[in-house]
Design an enzyme around this catalytic site. Structure first.
Site, short mmCIF file in Angstrom:
data_model
loop_
_atom_site.label_atom_id
_atom_site.label_comp_id
_atom_site.label_asym_id
_atom_site.label_seq_id
_atom_site.Cartn_x
_atom_site.Cartn_y
_atom_site.Cartn_z
NE ARG A 180 -3.19 0.12 3.10
CZ ARG A 180 -2.77 -0.12 4.35
NH1 ARG A 180 -1.97 0.70 4.97
NH2 ARG A 180 -3.17 -1.20 4.98
CE1 TYR A 234 -14.62 15.39 -13.73
CE2 TYR A 234 -14.01 14.77 -11.49
CZ TYR A 234 -14.41 14.42 -12.76
OH TYR A 234 -14.59 13.09 -13.06
CG ASP A 280 -8.22 19.10 -11.36
OD1 ASP A 280 -7.45 18.78 -12.29
OD2 ASP A 280 -9.27 18.47 -11.10
CE LYS A 339 -10.64 12.51 -17.10
NZ LYS A 339 -10.98 13.60 -16.20
C1 LIG Z 1 -11.59 13.41 -14.86
C2 LIG Z 1 -11.22 14.51 -13.98
C3 LIG Z 1 -10.99 14.29 -12.63
C4 LIG Z 1 -11.22 12.96 -11.97
O1 LIG Z 1 -10.37 11.98 -12.40
P1 LIG Z 1 -10.77 10.42 -12.26
O2 LIG Z 1 -9.51 9.72 -12.54
O3 LIG Z 1 -11.86 10.19 -13.26
O4 LIG Z 1 -11.24 10.22 -10.85
C5 LIG Z 1 -10.58 15.35 -11.86
N1 LIG Z 1 -10.42 16.58 -12.38
C6 LIG Z 1 -10.65 16.83 -13.68
C7 LIG Z 1 -10.45 18.21 -14.20
C8 LIG Z 1 -11.06 15.82 -14.52
O5 LIG Z 1 -11.32 16.08 -15.80
#
Ligand SMILES: *Cc1c(COP(=O)(O)O)cnc(C)c1O
Length: 396
Positions: free
Chosen positions: A62, A115, A187, A212
């Site tokens: 972990r 988001y 973010d 992403k």
């Molecule tokens: C997709 C996304 C997330 C979340 O990511 P996951 O891996 O799907 O949990 C967070 N912030 C932004 C801007 C996103 O586009």
């Protein structure tokens, strides 16, 4: 071979080699996928020594494996951070980032264009633990100072914002936040960590949904947090205490994706800019929301602070287009898929409802908004696909 090119001043070179330690794996260039829960200690001495510093090195599954460490080294390189931490999803990274610094009675400021699931996490979960939340206009800049209370511990930003792409003045926000003794989390998913340097702009913790662009192939769920040394032990122990870790196979795929991030993003950028231009000339479109275009709110800030644009942007259709017309267009697309997430090689297009996800600002557009991800297909094919789509939409 002298493996000192990792020290190159040029990031494209560093990204090819960061986290790569073939000498540790008999010369094999990529790290093995270390699948492991149990890590054996040869002696009682060694076990006691490791237990005294469980966040150092390999200790228990972990806490990380050599595969996750390799990825984290490369992500830290990407964002020019001292350290990075990998967890099971982008939203898990956001959760760890927030929980690390908050307790009952604290107040947080959050960009109104954040988001959607981040918003749900704050409104539905953090508030249950006595944390209060205030949303702010993403274009607020230094006027954010009026929103601080003595309890404000943290500002959560996301630039450009989800769905509507307003670019935030991160340096102004971080300066004010630091004067108030608050931290700034960003973010940074849209920029892929490549086109915005968080720590040059005052950010304390940079978060990415590596799901992403870092992954880049629509086949993994992964989140990362990057930071300076000051915060590493604290955030890492929060992640470990919460039980958040990233699977070794996923870390391997993310590291593989990261090697080609600059070339992929350049292609997403090129296709995105060309599609945005094309949409802007269509009579069915009233606005294109792309940070690199002068009419995008915060465009001057994008120009000042970013070094490129990724492939994700928004468009707004003219009023009076019926749902069936939209369905005729979207259902018949050959290359633009309909589905959540983005950052993979393929183009995507989905309807969005920005008005449902904001409280500090008003969404006054009445036409249907769509989010477009420009994939890596040939631009001509994408435009043909869209031309046919608009013909279906118009019934012509
Ligand atoms: C997709 C996304 C997330 C979340 O990511 P996951 O891996 O799907 O949990 C967070 N912030 C932004 C801007 C996103 O586009």
């Amino acid at each position: 071979m002298a493996r000192d090119m990792v020290n190159s001043k040029r990031r494209d070179t560093r990204l090819v080699h960061a986290g790569s330690h073939p000498e540790m794996h008999r010369g094999v260039m990529n790290p093995p996928v270390f699948r492991g829960s149990t890590v054996l200690f040869p002696t009682l001495d060694a076990m006691e020594k490791a237990s005294a510093e469980p966040l150092e090195g390999v200790y228990y599954g972990r806490h990380g494996t050599p595969t996750s460490f390799a990825l984290e080294e490369a992500v830290a390189e990407l964002e020019s951070a001292d350290n990075a931490i990998s967890v099971s999803s982008g939203l898990a990274a956001i959760t760890v980032g927030l929980i690390s610094f908050l307790g009952t009675g604290d107040h947080i400021l959050i960009a109104d264009t954040v988001y959607g699931p981040t918003r749900a996490l704050c409104d539905r979960l953090l508030t249950r633990y006595g944390i209060s939340v205030t949303y702010f206009d993403p274009l607020i800049g230094e006027a954010i100072s009026n929103l601080f209370t003595p309890e404000t511990k943290l500002v959560f930003t996301e630039s450009p914002g989800s769905l509507t792409f307003e670019v935030q003045d991160i340096p102004a926000i971080t300066e004010v936040a630091h004067e108030h003794g608050a931290l700034v989390l960003l973010d940074n998913t849209w920029s892929g960590g490549l086109y915005f340097a968080p720590f040059d702009h005052g950010v304390d913790i940079s978060i990415q949904a590596a799901t992403k662009y870092i992954g880049g192939h629509a086949d993994i769920m992964l989140g990362t947090l990057s930071m300076r040394d000051t915060h590493y032990q604290h955030v890492k122990s929060t992640a470990v205490r919460m039980g958040y870790c990233a699977a070794p196979d996923v870390c391997y795929l993310a590291l593989r994706g990261l090697r080609t991030l600059p070339v992929r993003l350049a292609r997403h950028e090129k296709n995105g800019l060309a599609l945005a231009e094309w949409f802007a000339a269509r009579p069915e479109i009233v606005q294109v929301l792309h940070p690199a275009r002068p009419d995008c709110p915060g465009h001057e800030i994008w120009q000042r602070d970013f070094t490129g644009a990724s492939g994700l942007f928004g468009i707004i259709l003219r009023d009076g287009i019926a749902r069936e017309q939209l369905a005729d267009m979207l259902d018949g697309m050959s290359y633009f898929g309909m589905g959540y997430s983005w950052g993979g090689f393929e183009s995507l297009m989905i309807p969005t409802s920005p008005g449902e996800y904001r409280t500090a600002t008003k969404w006054t557009e009445t036409g249907q908004a769509l989010r477009v991800h420009a994939g890596q297909e040939s631009l001509d094919d994408l435009i043909d696909d869209l031309e046919r789509g608009f013909r279906r939409l118009n019934g012509t």
